[in-house]
Motif scaffolding. Sequence first.
Motif, PDB file in Angstrom:
ATOM      1  N   ALA A 136      37.827  48.729  30.752  1.00 33.35           N
ATOM      2  CA  ALA A 136      37.728  47.486  29.986  1.00 33.35           C
ATOM      3  C   ALA A 136      37.108  47.776  28.625  1.00 33.35           C
ATOM      4  O   ALA A 136      36.230  48.620  28.497  1.00 33.35           O
ATOM      5  CB  ALA A 136      36.882  46.472  30.744  1.00 33.35           C
ATOM      6  N   ALA A 183      39.966  43.900  31.424  1.00 36.88           N
ATOM      7  CA  ALA A 183      39.489  44.407  32.713  1.00 36.88           C
ATOM      8  C   ALA A 183      40.043  45.807  32.903  1.00 36.88           C
ATOM      9  O   ALA A 183      40.985  46.213  32.219  1.00 36.88           O
ATOM     10  CB  ALA A 183      39.954  43.494  33.850  1.00 36.88           C
ATOM     11  N   THR A 184      39.474  46.548  33.842  1.00 41.26           N
ATOM     12  CA  THR A 184      39.991  47.877  34.138  1.00 41.26           C
ATOM     13  C   THR A 184      41.429  47.749  34.609  1.00 41.26           C
ATOM     14  O   THR A 184      41.748  46.915  35.442  1.00 41.26           O
ATOM     15  CB  THR A 184      39.136  48.549  35.227  1.00 41.26           C
ATOM     16  N   GLU A 185      42.321  48.571  34.046  1.00 43.47           N
ATOM     17  CA  GLU A 185      43.727  48.551  34.404  1.00 43.47           C
ATOM     18  C   GLU A 185      44.141  49.897  34.961  1.00 43.47           C
ATOM     19  O   GLU A 185      43.694  50.940  34.491  1.00 43.47           O
ATOM     20  CB  GLU A 185      44.607  48.256  33.192  1.00 43.47           C
ATOM     21  N   ALA A 232      40.931  46.025  40.354  1.00 45.76           N
ATOM     22  CA  ALA A 232      41.457  46.460  39.063  1.00 45.76           C
ATOM     23  C   ALA A 232      42.854  45.887  38.886  1.00 45.76           C
ATOM     24  O   ALA A 232      43.595  45.695  39.849  1.00 45.76           O
ATOM     25  CB  ALA A 232      41.507  47.983  38.978  1.00 45.76           C
ATOM     26  N   GLN A 233      43.214  45.588  37.644  1.00 47.48           N
ATOM     27  CA  GLN A 233      44.512  44.993  37.350  1.00 47.48           C
ATOM     28  C   GLN A 233      45.572  46.083  37.208  1.00 47.48           C
ATOM     29  O   GLN A 233      45.327  47.096  36.562  1.00 47.48           O
ATOM     30  CB  GLN A 233      44.438  44.196  36.045  1.00 47.48           C
TER      31      GLN A 233
END
Length: 122
Positions: free
Chosen positions: A70, A76-78, A107-108
Amino acid sequence: MDTDLPSDLARLRVLETWAAHYLTRIRARIAAVERQQAQQQPPAPTAAPPVRSAAGPGRARTPDWGLAEAGIGVPATEVHRGGCWARGRSLVAVSAERARAELAGGAQPCAVCRPDRVLTRP
């Protein structure tokens, strides 16, 4: 609220994808100009020659999976596939198991390369 942006999610997602793609093109152009300028300047003296990666001369190995933490432009963390053009510069290489765990932990998945479609298969 910004009045110059559309209010519906679908058009905002299109703009987000376009902006990420365009940013990748801009970064590629910056790298090309930097290479061109480096060729025009004499190299600075060094004590030892640069270490080359095992993936080939001047090229790092592309990871199979990675995490984009992020930050600016990434809310957000991807989780990304390694070759995804939308991954950005700060992709941290991870194993498939870690990528699955990150997805399970909230996580996305990247909306472009969709790693969740591959990682969640039996």
